[in-house]
Design a protein around this motif. Structure first.
Motif, PDB file in Angstrom:
ATOM      1  N   THR A 112     -35.464   1.649  -7.758  1.00  0.00           N
ATOM      2  CA  THR A 112     -34.135   2.098  -7.358  1.00  0.00           C
ATOM      3  C   THR A 112     -33.529   3.083  -8.350  1.00  0.00           C
ATOM      4  O   THR A 112     -32.524   3.721  -8.044  1.00  0.00           O
ATOM      5  CB  THR A 112     -33.167   0.909  -7.188  1.00  0.00           C
ATOM      6  N   GLY A 113     -34.116   3.169  -9.551  1.00  0.00           N
ATOM      7  CA  GLY A 113     -33.600   4.083 -10.563  1.00  0.00           C
ATOM      8  C   GLY A 113     -32.314   3.594 -11.205  1.00  0.00           C
ATOM      9  O   GLY A 113     -31.543   4.392 -11.733  1.00  0.00           O
ATOM     10  N   ASP A 119     -25.010  -0.243 -11.217  1.00  0.00           N
ATOM     11  CA  ASP A 119     -26.023  -0.115 -10.169  1.00  0.00           C
ATOM     12  C   ASP A 119     -26.488  -1.464  -9.630  1.00  0.00           C
ATOM     13  O   ASP A 119     -27.452  -1.537  -8.874  1.00  0.00           O
ATOM     14  CB  ASP A 119     -27.244   0.647 -10.710  1.00  0.00           C
ATOM     15  N   MET A 120     -25.826  -2.525 -10.033  1.00  0.00           N
ATOM     16  CA  MET A 120     -26.262  -3.874  -9.654  1.00  0.00           C
ATOM     17  C   MET A 120     -26.313  -4.066  -8.138  1.00  0.00           C
ATOM     18  O   MET A 120     -27.240  -4.680  -7.611  1.00  0.00           O
ATOM     19  CB  MET A 120     -25.360  -4.923 -10.288  1.00  0.00           C
ATOM     20  N   GLY A 121     -25.354  -3.546  -7.414  1.00  0.00           N
ATOM     21  CA  GLY A 121     -25.322  -3.703  -5.956  1.00  0.00           C
ATOM     22  C   GLY A 121     -26.534  -3.087  -5.291  1.00  0.00           C
ATOM     23  O   GLY A 121     -27.119  -3.666  -4.376  1.00  0.00           O
ATOM     24  N   LYS A 122     -26.923  -1.924  -5.760  1.00  0.00           N
ATOM     25  CA  LYS A 122     -28.085  -1.229  -5.209  1.00  0.00           C
ATOM     26  C   LYS A 122     -29.358  -2.059  -5.441  1.00  0.00           C
ATOM     27  O   LYS A 122     -30.175  -2.227  -4.544  1.00  0.00           O
ATOM     28  CB  LYS A 122     -28.204   0.140  -5.882  1.00  0.00           C
ATOM     29  N   VAL A 123     -29.495  -2.595  -6.659  1.00  0.00           N
ATOM     30  CA  VAL A 123     -30.667  -3.390  -7.010  1.00  0.00           C
ATOM     31  C   VAL A 123     -30.672  -4.707  -6.226  1.00  0.00           C
ATOM     32  O   VAL A 123     -31.712  -5.117  -5.690  1.00  0.00           O
ATOM     33  CB  VAL A 123     -30.714  -3.674  -8.533  1.00  0.00           C
ATOM     34  N   MET A 124     -29.513  -5.343  -6.140  1.00  0.00           N
ATOM     35  CA  MET A 124     -29.434  -6.631  -5.445  1.00  0.00           C
ATOM     36  C   MET A 124     -29.774  -6.488  -3.968  1.00  0.00           C
ATOM     37  O   MET A 124     -30.435  -7.356  -3.389  1.00  0.00           O
ATOM     38  CB  MET A 124     -28.041  -7.250  -5.600  1.00  0.00           C
ATOM     39  N   GLY A 125     -29.328  -5.410  -3.339  1.00  0.00           N
ATOM     40  CA  GLY A 125     -29.638  -5.187  -1.931  1.00  0.00           C
ATOM     41  C   GLY A 125     -31.132  -5.132  -1.693  1.00  0.00           C
ATOM     42  O   GLY A 125     -31.670  -5.784  -0.791  1.00  0.00           O
ATOM     43  N   THR A 126     -31.827  -4.376  -2.522  1.00  0.00           N
ATOM     44  CA  THR A 126     -33.278  -4.246  -2.395  1.00  0.00           C
ATOM     45  C   THR A 126     -33.970  -5.548  -2.772  1.00  0.00           C
ATOM     46  O   THR A 126     -34.900  -6.002  -2.089  1.00  0.00           O
ATOM     47  CB  THR A 126     -33.790  -3.100  -3.304  1.00  0.00           C
TER      48      THR A 126
END
Length: 150
Positions: A112-113, A119-126
């Protein structure tokens, strides 16, 4: 074999063994299956992912109750929750251990970069999509927070 058939045969075995705790947990699982199958918008069938999600929800409920009962010094109720949790966990898919979970989260962070806690939300979604059924959401969240705050 579907979860429902496994549960039905386990209920019969628990009845024959007169295992009250096991029977209580199995009946709770069966009730959850019936509710999910007859829920509005459902087609009367559960996919393996639905079954896994439902079992995780039941396990989480037991863990939360167990924690509350221990805080309130209600060991009698905590023991019942522990017994039911052990039965539910028999039907859950195998969970990732700490090191495998850490490796998976590090890989997802790289994909996710993500570089900061923002950026926690982006990582958690994935992560929750990729690790569904393999790890508890709280464990994933704590690990992501730890790795991103370094």
């Amino acid at each position: 074999m579907s979860l429902e058939l496994n549960i039905n045969s386990a209920i019969k075995a628990a009845m024959l063994a007169k295992s009250e705790a096991e029977l209580r947990a199995l009946r709770a699982i069966k009730a959850a299956i019936l509710i999910a199958k007859t829920a509005e918008g459902g087609n009367g069938e559960l996919t393996e992912a639905d079954e896994s999600k439902m079992l995780q929800k039941l396990a989480k409920q037991r863990k939360d109750s167990l924690e509350i009962f221990r805080q309130q010094n209600r060991e009698d109720l905590a023991v019942k929750e522990e017994e039911e949790l052990a039965v539910i966990e028999r039907f859950l898919p195998k969970q990732l251990d700490e090191s495998a979970l850490r490796e998976a989260v590090i890989r997802i962070i790289a994909e996710t970069g993500a570089t900061s806690p923002a950026d926690m939300g982006k990582v958690m979604g994935t992560a929750t999509k990729q690790l569904a059924g393999q790890a508890d959401g709280k464990a994933i969240s704590a690990l992501v927070k730890e790795l991103l705050s370094k």
